[in-house]
Scaffold this motif. Structure first.
Motif, PDB file in Angstrom:
ATOM      1  N   LEU A   1       0.173  13.996   4.188  1.00 31.35           N
ATOM      2  CA  LEU A   1       1.053  13.185   3.346  1.00 31.35           C
ATOM      3  C   LEU A   1       1.774  14.052   2.318  1.00 31.35           C
ATOM      4  N   GLU A   2       1.065  14.953   1.686  1.00 26.24           N
ATOM      5  CA  GLU A   2       1.666  15.820   0.673  1.00 26.24           C
ATOM      6  C   GLU A   2       2.735  16.729   1.286  1.00 26.24           C
ATOM      7  N   ASN A   3       2.487  17.204   2.501  1.00 28.40           N
ATOM      8  CA  ASN A   3       3.488  18.018   3.180  1.00 28.40           C
ATOM      9  C   ASN A   3       4.795  17.254   3.353  1.00 28.40           C
ATOM     10  N   VAL A   4       4.704  16.020   3.809  1.00 30.36           N
ATOM     11  CA  VAL A   4       5.912  15.225   4.029  1.00 30.36           C
ATOM     12  C   VAL A   4       6.590  14.903   2.700  1.00 30.36           C
ATOM     13  N   MET A   5       5.812  14.652   1.667  1.00 31.45           N
ATOM     14  CA  MET A   5       6.382  14.339   0.366  1.00 31.45           C
ATOM     15  C   MET A   5       7.210  15.493  -0.184  1.00 31.45           C
ATOM     16  N   THR A   6       6.838  16.738   0.150  1.00 31.29           N
ATOM     17  CA  THR A   6       7.635  17.873  -0.336  1.00 31.29           C
ATOM     18  C   THR A   6       9.050  17.829   0.214  1.00 31.29           C
ATOM     19  N   GLY A   7       9.216  17.284   1.400  1.00 30.46           N
ATOM     20  CA  GLY A   7      10.551  17.176   1.978  1.00 30.46           C
ATOM     21  C   GLY A   7      11.348  16.020   1.438  1.00 30.46           C
ATOM     22  N   ARG A   8      10.677  15.083   0.779  1.00 24.21           N
ATOM     23  CA  ARG A   8      11.337  13.872   0.289  1.00 24.21           C
ATOM     24  C   ARG A   8      12.024  14.071  -1.055  1.00 24.21           C
ATOM     25  N   HIS A   9      11.611  15.066  -1.806  1.00 24.58           N
ATOM     26  CA  HIS A   9      12.108  15.200  -3.173  1.00 24.58           C
ATOM     27  C   HIS A   9      13.607  15.485  -3.240  1.00 24.58           C
ATOM     28  N   LEU A  10      14.192  16.004  -2.171  1.00 19.90           N
ATOM     29  CA  LEU A  10      15.639  16.221  -2.149  1.00 19.90           C
ATOM     30  C   LEU A  10      16.395  14.914  -2.320  1.00 19.90           C
ATOM     31  N   ARG A  11      15.825  13.824  -1.815  1.00 23.62           N
ATOM     32  CA  ARG A  11      16.489  12.516  -1.882  1.00 23.62           C
ATOM     33  C   ARG A  11      16.010  11.672  -3.062  1.00 23.62           C
TER      34      ARG A  11
ATOM     35  N   GLU B   1       5.275   6.206   5.988  1.00 24.57           N
ATOM     36  CA  GLU B   1       6.024   5.603   7.088  1.00 24.57           C
ATOM     37  C   GLU B   1       6.474   6.666   8.095  1.00 24.57           C
ATOM     38  N   LEU B   2       6.864   7.848   7.606  1.00 32.50           N
ATOM     39  CA  LEU B   2       7.320   8.907   8.500  1.00 32.50           C
ATOM     40  C   LEU B   2       6.170   9.475   9.333  1.00 32.50           C
ATOM     41  N   LEU B   3       4.985   9.574   8.750  1.00 32.00           N
ATOM     42  CA  LEU B   3       3.831  10.011   9.532  1.00 32.00           C
ATOM     43  C   LEU B   3       3.558   9.038  10.680  1.00 32.00           C
ATOM     44  N   ARG B   4       3.658   7.767  10.387  1.00 32.12           N
ATOM     45  CA  ARG B   4       3.481   6.774  11.443  1.00 32.12           C
ATOM     46  C   ARG B   4       4.573   6.913  12.506  1.00 32.12           C
ATOM     47  N   ARG B   5       5.781   7.185  12.057  1.00 29.69           N
ATOM     48  CA  ARG B   5       6.928   7.277  12.971  1.00 29.69           C
ATOM     49  C   ARG B   5       6.778   8.414  13.979  1.00 29.69           C
ATOM     50  N   VAL B   6       6.168   9.518  13.557  1.00 25.01           N
ATOM     51  CA  VAL B   6       6.017  10.666  14.472  1.00 25.01           C
ATOM     52  C   VAL B   6       4.685  10.658  15.203  1.00 25.01           C
ATOM     53  N   GLY B   7       3.927   9.571  15.068  1.00 20.75           N
ATOM     54  CA  GLY B   7       2.671   9.461  15.797  1.00 20.75           C
ATOM     55  C   GLY B   7       1.470  10.013  15.082  1.00 20.75           C
ATOM     56  N   LEU B   8       1.547  10.101  13.753  1.00 21.81           N
ATOM     57  CA  LEU B   8       0.423  10.612  12.967  1.00 21.81           C
ATOM     58  C   LEU B   8      -0.122   9.548  12.012  1.00 21.81           C
ATOM     59  N   ALA B   9      -0.088   8.313  12.439  1.00 22.63           N
ATOM     60  CA  ALA B   9      -0.648   7.234  11.625  1.00 22.63           C
ATOM     61  C   ALA B   9      -2.129   7.507  11.376  1.00 22.63           C
ATOM     62  N   GLY B  10      -2.554   7.316  10.142  1.00 21.64           N
ATOM     63  CA  GLY B  10      -3.943   7.539   9.787  1.00 21.64           C
ATOM     64  C   GLY B  10      -4.256   8.962   9.360  1.00 21.64           C
ATOM     65  N   ALA B  11      -3.243   9.849   9.398  1.00 21.55           N
ATOM     66  CA  ALA B  11      -3.480  11.253   9.048  1.00 21.55           C
ATOM     67  C   ALA B  11      -3.086  11.580   7.618  1.00 21.55           C
ATOM     68  N   ASP B  12      -2.769  10.572   6.811  1.00 16.91           N
ATOM     69  CA  ASP B  12      -2.257  10.803   5.450  1.00 16.91           C
ATOM     70  C   ASP B  12      -3.078  11.814   4.667  1.00 16.91           C
ATOM     71  N   HIS B  13      -4.368  11.640   4.653  1.00 20.23           N
ATOM     72  CA  HIS B  13      -5.230  12.455   3.787  1.00 20.23           C
ATOM     73  C   HIS B  13      -5.962  13.568   4.545  1.00 20.23           C
ATOM     74  N   VAL B  14      -5.509  13.829   5.750  1.00 23.05           N
ATOM     75  CA  VAL B  14      -6.094  14.914   6.540  1.00 23.05           C
ATOM     76  C   VAL B  14      -5.493  16.242   6.066  1.00 23.05           C
ATOM     77  N   ALA B  15      -6.345  17.226   5.829  1.00 18.16           N
ATOM     78  CA  ALA B  15      -5.864  18.542   5.411  1.00 18.16           C
ATOM     79  C   ALA B  15      -5.097  19.191   6.561  1.00 18.16           C
ATOM     80  N   ALA B  16      -3.945  19.773   6.236  1.00 22.06           N
ATOM     81  CA  ALA B  16      -3.123  20.377   7.279  1.00 22.06           C
ATOM     82  C   ALA B  16      -3.859  21.475   8.028  1.00 22.06           C
ATOM     83  N   ASP B  17      -4.716  22.208   7.320  1.00 19.60           N
ATOM     84  CA  ASP B  17      -5.406  23.324   7.977  1.00 19.60           C
ATOM     85  C   ASP B  17      -6.492  22.869   8.951  1.00 19.60           C
ATOM     86  N   SER B  18      -6.751  21.566   9.020  1.00 22.22           N
ATOM     87  CA  SER B  18      -7.727  21.060   9.982  1.00 22.22           C
ATOM     88  C   SER B  18      -7.061  20.290  11.123  1.00 22.22           C
TER      89      SER B  18
END
Length: 259
Positions: A96-106, A134-151
């Protein structure tokens, strides 16, 4: 409607002419693929189309506006998104935090509101978090919000990078080897995602070695060879072009450093 047009693009690195007078046009809402043998100049070209490299000569227009030579953040602000062949994920953050970094432009926030933690700032953060979810769900990563990227597995990280690029609401999305390193099932998932994004109105420019994916998902294909455009057309036209077949069969050399 032509969303992006490149005319006469050229780029050299020392004595190497990586791109030599390339003309391209990308129609809005379509999937366009750029293919070519190793060393053809594909990555150099996509780097120019995303503002990472400025062309030595030639012009790039986006929605009718000349954006040639502008800094990369201006390309992003204009509505051009990008993923990379080598993952550019923040591994010390959650999905979730990774995707949020891309959102700040808007969702720009002033220094004053950040310092004072205003109601507007809190509302913006909530909206940013909701959109990332919503974007995580859109790309097929629903439920991964709090999963660490390195895992996360490699295939999920590829989709995570696409979600982060989508967070900036690009009108044109450049995907550099999104299926590289994926197994057949994961590649099919990327195929379906690309088609879904295009059907929703996002123009896709795909640089890809996976020919099955290219032929399945593309509306239009451009073929590069030694920095020049060798052919273009529908997947069927390109796959049966004798010059394209010769270029692929005759290239066994490793990709050049700037290709």
């Amino acid at each position: 409607m032509t969303l992006m047009r490149a005319t006469g693009l050229a780029k050299s690195f020392g004595g190497l002419r990586a791109i030599d007078g390339v003309d391209l046009a990308f129609e809005a809402g379509k999937v366009h693929s750029i293919i070519g043998p190793n060393g053809a100049g594909k990555t150099t070209l996509i780097n120019m189309l995303s503002g990472i490299y400025a062309p030595d000569t030639g012009t790039i227009t986006f929605d009718g506006e000349d954006i040639t030579g502008r800094p990369v953040h201006r390309f992003a602000a204009a509505g051009i998104g990008r993923t990379f062949q080598n993952l550019q994920v923040f591994f010390n953050m959650t999905a979730l935090e990774n995707v949020m970094t891309g959102r700040h432009l808007r969702e720009p926030v002033s220094l004053a509101s950040a310092l004072l933690r205003t109601r507007g700032l809190r509302d913006a953060e909530t909206a940013c978090r909701d959109k990332a979810h919503e974007l995580l769900r859109r790309v097929g990563l629903a439920g991964a919000d709090h999963v660490a990227a390195d895992s996360m597995p490699y295939g999920a990280l590829k989709r995570l990078e696409i979600a982060r690029a989508l967070a900036a609401e690009p009108r044109l999305l450049l995907l550099d080897e999104p299926a590289a390193g994926l197994n057949a099932t994961e590649a099919r998932e990327i195929d379906a995602l690309i088609r879904k994004l295009a059907d929703a109105g996002t123009t896709i420019v795909l640089v890809e070695h996976n020919m099955a994916l290219v032929m399945e998902v593309s509306d239009h294909v451009f073929v590069l060879d030694r920095g020049r455009k060798l052919a273009e057309g529908t997947p069927a036209e390109v796959s049966s072009n004798p010059h394209v077949i010769e270029a692929y069969l005759g290239s066994e050399e490793p990709e050049a450093a700037h290709a």
